[in-house]
Design a protein around this motif. Sequence first.
Motif, PDB file in Angstrom:
ATOM      1  N   VAL A 159      37.224  28.715  21.761  1.00 54.00           N
ATOM      2  CA  VAL A 159      37.177  28.061  23.068  1.00 54.00           C
ATOM      3  C   VAL A 159      38.196  28.696  24.007  1.00 54.00           C
ATOM      4  CG1 VAL A 159      37.565  25.896  24.310  1.00 54.00           C
ATOM      5  CG2 VAL A 159      36.322  25.888  22.144  1.00 54.00           C
ATOM      6  N   LEU A 160      39.407  28.906  23.508  1.00 52.31           N
ATOM      7  CA  LEU A 160      40.448  29.515  24.336  1.00 52.31           C
ATOM      8  C   LEU A 160      40.104  30.961  24.685  1.00 52.31           C
ATOM      9  CD1 LEU A 160      43.638  28.051  22.636  1.00 52.31           C
ATOM     10  CD2 LEU A 160      42.688  27.457  24.880  1.00 52.31           C
ATOM     11  N   GLU A 161      39.530  31.702  23.734  1.00 54.59           N
ATOM     12  CA  GLU A 161      39.113  33.080  24.023  1.00 54.59           C
ATOM     13  C   GLU A 161      38.027  33.085  25.102  1.00 54.59           C
ATOM     14  OE1 GLU A 161      37.941  34.686  20.239  1.00 54.59           O
ATOM     15  OE2 GLU A 161      40.012  35.142  19.667  1.00 54.59           O
ATOM     16  N   GLY A 162      37.078  32.156  25.013  1.00 57.81           N
ATOM     17  CA  GLY A 162      36.027  32.057  26.021  1.00 57.81           C
ATOM     18  C   GLY A 162      36.593  31.729  27.387  1.00 57.81           C
ATOM     19  N   TYR A 164      39.686  32.356  28.422  1.00 59.94           N
ATOM     20  CA  TYR A 164      40.406  33.534  28.895  1.00 59.94           C
ATOM     21  C   TYR A 164      39.423  34.577  29.418  1.00 59.94           C
ATOM     22  CZ  TYR A 164      42.977  37.885  28.935  1.00 59.94           C
ATOM     23  OH  TYR A 164      43.504  39.082  29.323  1.00 59.94           O
ATOM     24  N   ASN A 165      38.361  34.832  28.666  1.00 58.44           N
ATOM     25  CA  ASN A 165      37.398  35.852  29.075  1.00 58.44           C
ATOM     26  C   ASN A 165      36.710  35.477  30.391  1.00 58.44           C
ATOM     27  OD1 ASN A 165      37.986  37.481  26.892  1.00 58.44           O
ATOM     28  ND2 ASN A 165      36.343  36.639  25.637  1.00 58.44           N
ATOM     29  N   SER A 166      36.419  34.190  30.586  1.00 59.67           N
ATOM     30  CA  SER A 166      35.777  33.790  31.841  1.00 59.67           C
ATOM     31  C   SER A 166      36.724  33.995  33.021  1.00 59.67           C
ATOM     32  CB  SER A 166      35.290  32.341  31.777  1.00 59.67           C
ATOM     33  OG  SER A 166      36.365  31.440  31.755  1.00 59.67           O
ATOM     34  N   LEU A 167      38.006  33.695  32.829  1.00 59.44           N
ATOM     35  CA  LEU A 167      38.983  33.936  33.898  1.00 59.44           C
ATOM     36  C   LEU A 167      39.152  35.424  34.165  1.00 59.44           C
ATOM     37  CD1 LEU A 167      41.752  31.318  33.062  1.00 59.44           C
ATOM     38  CD2 LEU A 167      40.030  31.199  34.855  1.00 59.44           C
ATOM     39  N   GLN A 168      39.197  36.212  33.104  1.00 60.12           N
ATOM     40  CA  GLN A 168      39.368  37.653  33.261  1.00 60.12           C
ATOM     41  C   GLN A 168      38.173  38.266  33.988  1.00 60.12           C
ATOM     42  OE1 GLN A 168      42.250  39.254  32.422  1.00 60.12           O
ATOM     43  NE2 GLN A 168      41.372  40.954  33.537  1.00 60.12           N
ATOM     44  N   GLU A 169      36.970  37.843  33.637  1.00 66.71           N
ATOM     45  CA  GLU A 169      35.775  38.376  34.290  1.00 66.71           C
ATOM     46  C   GLU A 169      35.744  37.983  35.768  1.00 66.71           C
ATOM     47  OE1 GLU A 169      30.932  38.477  33.785  1.00 66.71           O
ATOM     48  OE2 GLU A 169      32.153  37.630  32.192  1.00 66.71           O
ATOM     49  N   THR A 170      36.106  36.741  36.059  1.00 69.32           N
ATOM     50  CA  THR A 170      36.160  36.299  37.449  1.00 69.32           C
ATOM     51  C   THR A 170      37.184  37.116  38.231  1.00 69.32           C
ATOM     52  OG1 THR A 170      35.521  34.078  36.779  1.00 69.32           O
ATOM     53  CG2 THR A 170      36.519  34.308  38.950  1.00 69.32           C
ATOM     54  N   LYS A 171      38.340  37.346  37.628  1.00 65.25           N
ATOM     55  CA  LYS A 171      39.375  38.157  38.267  1.00 65.25           C
ATOM     56  C   LYS A 171      38.865  39.571  38.532  1.00 65.25           C
ATOM     57  CE  LYS A 171      43.912  40.086  37.500  1.00 65.25           C
ATOM     58  NZ  LYS A 171      44.595  40.723  36.424  1.00 65.25           N
TER      59      LYS A 171
END
Length: 178
Positions: A159-162, A164-171
């Motif tokens: 869940v935390l990896e998901g 993080y990945n969603s924030l990174q992709e948005t960034k």
Amino acid sequence: ISAKINDEKVQIIKQVCEKIGLEYRFVGGRFGEVKQDQLFRLISEADIVFSLGRGVIEAMLCEKAVIVFDSNGGDGMVTPENFDEIRKHNFSGRKFNKDFSVEDLIGEIKKYDPQNIKQLYKNVYDLYSAEIVIPHLINIYNNVIDEGVIDSKKNYKKVLEGFYNSLQETKNYTTILT
């Protein structure tokens, strides 16, 4: 840009481009998957992009004119006047759901107005930029945490990896533009 476009629609786009002297290139799906960092370069090489959904948003963030058109038909050239209505349907082609002919698409291309591109970029940036989306996502996640539904026996690594990945992709969507 399409992962789903069918042969009939591909032929219509080819005929339109050949008829009015435009070069074309198809990417996505059977035309070859494109990594996010490559997509920016490919969109930047275009003047007009045909796509749906996320492809429409990405093209407008690259300050390109966009025609919403794919296998199921489309909504035509995105303009400041129709932006909100087409967006309500996620730039999916479902708002007007037109089955464009060659002549119809030529008419949509004739709607190209460079003055619209800056306004559409601003509209999309104001709605989808990391500056707007990340705080909103964090608020959603904080609300979930505050509801106390966390099971202390469960492993939340995925869940935390998901998250993080969603924030990174948005960034990445925003920083690729600078």
